[in-house]
Design an enzyme around this catalytic site. Structure first.
Site, PDB file in Angstrom:
ATOM      1  N   ASP A 175       1.518   6.164   5.766  1.00  0.00           N
ATOM      2  CA  ASP A 175       0.388   4.961   5.228  1.00  0.00           C
ATOM      3  C   ASP A 175       0.936   4.500   3.867  1.00  0.00           C
ATOM      4  O   ASP A 175       0.133   3.591   3.222  1.00  0.00           O
ATOM      5  CB  ASP A 175      -0.944   5.888   4.941  1.00  0.00           C
ATOM      6  CG  ASP A 175      -2.397   4.993   5.044  1.00  0.00           C
ATOM      7  OD1 ASP A 175      -1.964   4.063   5.665  1.00  0.00           O
ATOM      8  OD2 ASP A 175      -3.205   5.351   4.780  1.00  0.00           O
ATOM      9  N   ASP A 229     -12.540   6.635   4.062  1.00  0.00           N
ATOM     10  CA  ASP A 229     -11.212   6.158   4.688  1.00  0.00           C
ATOM     11  C   ASP A 229     -10.766   4.735   4.831  1.00  0.00           C
ATOM     12  O   ASP A 229      -9.769   4.411   5.002  1.00  0.00           O
ATOM     13  CB  ASP A 229     -11.607   6.654   6.187  1.00  0.00           C
ATOM     14  CG  ASP A 229     -10.111   6.804   6.963  1.00  0.00           C
ATOM     15  OD1 ASP A 229      -9.162   6.762   6.492  1.00  0.00           O
ATOM     16  OD2 ASP A 229     -10.068   6.987   8.210  1.00  0.00           O
ATOM     17  N   LYS A 253     -10.713  12.049   8.814  1.00  0.00           N
ATOM     18  CA  LYS A 253     -10.175  11.794  10.120  1.00  0.00           C
ATOM     19  C   LYS A 253     -10.221  12.976  11.196  1.00  0.00           C
ATOM     20  O   LYS A 253     -10.122  14.093  10.581  1.00  0.00           O
ATOM     21  CB  LYS A 253      -8.693  11.413   9.867  1.00  0.00           C
ATOM     22  CG  LYS A 253      -8.637   9.849   9.073  1.00  0.00           C
ATOM     23  CD  LYS A 253      -7.353   9.294   9.108  1.00  0.00           C
ATOM     24  CE  LYS A 253      -6.865   8.143   8.445  1.00  0.00           C
ATOM     25  NZ  LYS A 253      -7.412   6.920   9.152  1.00  0.00           N
ATOM     26  N   LYS A 294       0.641  -1.020   0.153  1.00  0.00           N
ATOM     27  CA  LYS A 294      -0.225  -0.060   0.177  1.00  0.00           C
ATOM     28  C   LYS A 294       0.817   1.077  -0.186  1.00  0.00           C
ATOM     29  O   LYS A 294       1.710   1.424   1.030  1.00  0.00           O
ATOM     30  CB  LYS A 294      -0.934  -0.038   1.390  1.00  0.00           C
ATOM     31  CG  LYS A 294      -1.847   1.122   1.524  1.00  0.00           C
ATOM     32  CD  LYS A 294      -2.593   1.020   2.479  1.00  0.00           C
ATOM     33  CE  LYS A 294      -3.339   2.285   2.996  1.00  0.00           C
ATOM     34  NZ  LYS A 294      -4.277   2.426   4.017  1.00  0.00           N
ATOM     35  N   GLU A 328      -9.954   3.384   2.191  1.00  0.00           N
ATOM     36  CA  GLU A 328      -9.173   3.477   1.014  1.00  0.00           C
ATOM     37  C   GLU A 328      -8.198   2.481   0.509  1.00  0.00           C
ATOM     38  O   GLU A 328      -7.943   2.037  -0.524  1.00  0.00           O
ATOM     39  CB  GLU A 328      -8.860   4.798   0.641  1.00  0.00           C
ATOM     40  CG  GLU A 328      -7.226   4.913   1.168  1.00  0.00           C
ATOM     41  CD  GLU A 328      -7.048   4.955   2.688  1.00  0.00           C
ATOM     42  OE1 GLU A 328      -8.178   4.942   3.335  1.00  0.00           O
ATOM     43  OE2 GLU A 328      -5.991   4.554   3.250  1.00  0.00           O
ATOM     44  N   ARG A 381      -7.902  -0.885   0.958  1.00  0.00           N
ATOM     45  CA  ARG A 381      -8.280  -1.908   0.361  1.00  0.00           C
ATOM     46  C   ARG A 381      -8.572  -1.829  -1.050  1.00  0.00           C
ATOM     47  O   ARG A 381      -8.566  -2.899  -1.891  1.00  0.00           O
ATOM     48  CB  ARG A 381      -9.402  -2.608   1.287  1.00  0.00           C
ATOM     49  CG  ARG A 381     -10.550  -1.827   1.440  1.00  0.00           C
ATOM     50  CD  ARG A 381     -11.579  -2.197   2.381  1.00  0.00           C
ATOM     51  NE  ARG A 381     -10.849  -1.947   3.745  1.00  0.00           N
ATOM     52  CZ  ARG A 381     -11.447  -2.127   4.885  1.00  0.00           C
ATOM     53  NH1 ARG A 381     -12.700  -2.497   5.118  1.00  0.00           N
ATOM     54  NH2 ARG A 381     -10.843  -1.541   6.060  1.00  0.00           N
ATOM     55  N   ASP A 394      -3.016   9.897   4.045  1.00  0.00           N
ATOM     56  CA  ASP A 394      -4.572   9.581   4.277  1.00  0.00           C
ATOM     57  C   ASP A 394      -5.212  10.506   5.044  1.00  0.00           C
ATOM     58  O   ASP A 394      -5.118  10.348   6.422  1.00  0.00           O
ATOM     59  CB  ASP A 394      -4.219   7.989   4.631  1.00  0.00           C
ATOM     60  CG  ASP A 394      -5.849   7.293   4.962  1.00  0.00           C
ATOM     61  OD1 ASP A 394      -6.899   8.080   4.240  1.00  0.00           O
ATOM     62  OD2 ASP A 394      -6.061   6.398   5.473  1.00  0.00           O
TER      63      ASP A 394
HETATM   64  N1  BES Z   1      -4.462   4.196   7.078  1.00  0.00           N
HETATM   65  C1  BES Z   1      -5.718   3.613   7.747  1.00  0.00           C
HETATM   66  C2  BES Z   1      -5.417   2.513   8.792  1.00  0.00           C
HETATM   67  C3  BES Z   1      -4.391   3.148  10.085  1.00  0.00           C
HETATM   68  C4  BES Z   1      -4.948   3.460  11.179  1.00  0.00           C
HETATM   69  C5  BES Z   1      -2.964   3.034   9.905  1.00  0.00           C
HETATM   70  C6  BES Z   1      -4.088   3.898  12.408  1.00  0.00           C
HETATM   71  C7  BES Z   1      -2.230   3.603  10.869  1.00  0.00           C
HETATM   72  C8  BES Z   1      -2.739   3.852  12.110  1.00  0.00           C
HETATM   73  C9  BES Z   1      -6.656   3.413   6.843  1.00  0.00           C
HETATM   74  O1  BES Z   1      -6.985   3.663   5.658  1.00  0.00           O
HETATM   75  C10 BES Z   1      -8.033   3.353   7.648  1.00  0.00           C
HETATM   76  O2  BES Z   1      -8.453   4.783   7.651  1.00  0.00           O
HETATM   77  N2  BES Z   1      -8.736   2.474   8.297  1.00  0.00           N
HETATM   78  C11 BES Z   1      -9.890   2.580   8.556  1.00  0.00           C
HETATM   79  C12 BES Z   1     -10.984   1.751   7.849  1.00  0.00           C
HETATM   80  C13 BES Z   1     -12.426   1.821   8.350  1.00  0.00           C
HETATM   81  C14 BES Z   1     -12.917   3.268   8.014  1.00  0.00           C
HETATM   82  C15 BES Z   1     -13.252   0.758   7.988  1.00  0.00           C
HETATM   83  C16 BES Z   1      -9.790   2.320  10.058  1.00  0.00           C
HETATM   84  O3  BES Z   1      -9.139   1.652  10.686  1.00  0.00           O
HETATM   85  O4  BES Z   1     -10.623   3.080  10.913  1.00  0.00           O
HETATM   86 ZN    ZN Z   2      -5.269   4.366   4.807  1.00  0.00          ZN
HETATM   87 MN    MN Z   3      -7.942   5.523   5.573  1.00  0.00          MN
END
Ligand code: BES
Ligand code: ZN
Ligand code: MN
Length: 501
Positions: free
Chosen positions: A288, A347, A277, A265, A349, A351, A270
């Site tokens: 990220d 968010d 966020k 990735k 994104e 996947r 992000d």
């Molecule tokens: N890049 C984030 C995940 C992340 C969170 C990385 C904390 C490092 C530290 C990812 O893109 C994300 O935002 N995931 C969301 C998914 C949810 C919206 C289903 C998450 O984990 O909150």
């Molecule tokens: Zn992310």
């Molecule tokens: Mn995200």
């Protein structure tokens, strides 16, 4: 920092720091430390008797030699219980030695090769682990202060060995490559989002590919459109930075029949997009792209070591930002695989871009795939910052990888991918939806990717908890860890030796 061998004895070596190991409860100095004891008129024996040197694992005792030998300082490091000694400890004590060397501004260090002749450690790993620990400990991120702080560099490390074998020499080469690959990933991840853009990531990838004569390809927006990479394109819509699909091909075998795919990735920032966020700590989302960085770090090491395995590295790279052009909750997108996705949260994104990354890796011939991503906050809840979450559709493949990670000294733990969880990512109007709700967030994210791996053996590594640390250790400074680079290189080396069948 150059690591080499010396057959000079302790009384002859001109170094700023001489380093020795001492096992727990050893009543007398052994080996090289005994030689030193002699020229220092029994000083080491005294320190052991007085209880100043105990040999407790990672204990450090710094001694001045006051002109008795050319080396001005001696460091004795505890190696702990003899029976529990292993290559992980070698890596750590080498790192401790380098940190101490930096502290006393040593230019030259001479060290005993810890664990040589120890039954728990293969000869190769004596030097591999040492070099790796030393290179990891020497890492320093330059930063951007207008007045540069002096960061001390160690120029030479000499390993005191009376006899040098090919295994020992090759160990240095390997450990150095693993360390430098990890440090390369750290540099990319520590770089801020305005400087480490998708374009910049692509440049870095091309640099590595050219350095080692590997094939490469960087797809821009038009080519992505032609190939129907709707996942990557949707996420990129809100950003003014052009997205890149970055590919490096390493040919380690005559035929492109068995191919290991590394998919990382490469989300260079992000923000969450329209599903924005919270402001607190959002800056950390510059990391990220750590999955993509790990893949590049691994390719650097693989370029140096040239295992006999084919690898295709694929890094979908973009920013995720809100704007008038950004993709929105409720949008339905079509991925390169043909599968459609209902976007419920912009968010989620990672996947979406990995869906196209995995599909493209398969198209380029990958017969086994490992993807790496800072994918879910939920993996932090499950495993904290200690352990990388692992998922698979092929238990035997994951067994291979578990062994590689263990050898590399990186912790992974498998989470389940039972079919029952798939219910959570079923959409009313599309093939999949991109969130599965709060419960089992890391598992549903993994199962989303599983739908794109299909019947290709696949491992997913969620490194959201392990890519970044706020706690310093001798091998890992604060910030980017470069996690999983060494495990990737290790499995590449493993398949290079044993084949992928
Ligand atoms: N890049 C984030 C995940 C992340 C969170 C990385 C904390 C490092 C530290 C990812 O893109 C994300 O935002 N995931 C969301 C998914 C949810 C919206 C289903 C998450 O984990 O909150
Ligand atoms: Zn992310
Ligand atoms: Mn995200």
């Amino acid at each position: 920092m150059k690591i080499e061998f010396t057959n000079l004895n302790v009384a002859e070596i001109k170094a700023d720091l001489l380093v020795f190991g001492h096992y727990l409860n050893e009543k007398k100095p052994q080996g090289k430390l005994a030689e030193l004891d002699q020229v220092l008129d029994g000083a080491i024996s005294d320190l052991i008797q007085q209880g100043d040197i105990t040999g407790k694992a990672k204990e450090t005792v710094l001694i001045h030699t006051f002109g008795k030998i050319p080396a001005s300082r001696v460091l004795v490091i505890g190696l702990g219980n003899y029976d529990q000694f292993d290559q992980d400890l070698i890596r750590e004590v080498a790192a401790i030695a380098v940190k101490q060397g930096i502290k006393v501004k040593a230019k030259r260090i001479a060290s005993c090769p810890f664990g040589i002749n120890h039954p728990n450690v293969h000869e190769h790993h004596v030097t591999h682990s040492f070099a790796e620990g030393a290179v990891l400990a020497a890492y320093h991120f330059e930063g951007y202060r207008s007045e540069k702080e002096e960061h001390h560099q160690i120029e030479f490390i000499q390993l005191m060995a009376d006899q040098v074998s090919e295994e020992l020499e090759y160990g240095i080469e390997c450990g150095t490559a693993y360390g430098l690959g990890t440090n390369l990933a750290r540099d990319l991840v520590n770089s801020p989002g305005n400087l480490m853009t998708p374009t910049k990531m692509a440049e870095k990838a091309v640099e590595i590919a050219r350095r080692y004569g590997m094939e490469y390809e960087v797809l821009g927006k038009e080519e992505m459109e032609r190939l129907g990479m709707g996942g990557l394109l949707a996420v990129a819509q809100g950003s003014d930075q052009p997205p890149k699909m970055i590919v490096i091909k390493y040919r380690g075998r005559e035929k492109w029949d068995e191919v290991l795919g590394f998919v990382g990735k490469g989300l260079t920032f992000d923000s969450g997009g329209i599903s924005l966020k919270p402001a607190a700590n959002m800056d950390e989302m510059k990391t990220d792209m750590a999955g993509g960085a790990a893949v590049l770090g691994a390719m650097e090491a693989i370029g140096r070591l040239r295992p006999k395995v084919n690898i295709v590295a694929v890094i979908p790279s973009t920013e995720n930002l809100p704007s008038g052009k950004a993709y929105k909750p409720g949008d339905v997108i079509r991925t390169m695989s043909g599968k459609t996705i209902e976007v419920l949260n912009t968010d989620a994104e990672g996947r979406l871009i990995l869906a196209d990354g995995i599909t493209y890796a398969k198209k380029l011939g990958a017969t086994r795939i490992i993807d790496l991503a800072t994918l879910t906050g939920a993996i932090l809840v499950a495993l904290g910052t200690v352990t990388t979450g692992a998922f698979t559709n092929d238990p035997a493949f994951l067994e291979d990888f578990k062994k590689s990670a263990k050898k590399a000294g990186e912790k992974i733990w498998q989470l389940p991918t039972f079919d029952e969880y798939k219910e959570q990512i079923k959409s009313q109007i599309a093939d999949l939806k991109n969130t599965g709700g709060r419960n089992a967030g890391s598992i549903t994210a993994a199962l989303f990717l599983d739908a794109f791996a299909e019947d290709t053996p696949w491992i997913h590594l969620d490194i959201a908890g392990t890519a970044f640390t706020s706690k310093e250790t001798p091998t890992t400074p604060k910030g980017a860890t470069g996690v999983m680079v060494r495990s990737l290189v290790q499995i590449a080396k493993h398949y290079g030796k044993h084949g992928m069948k």
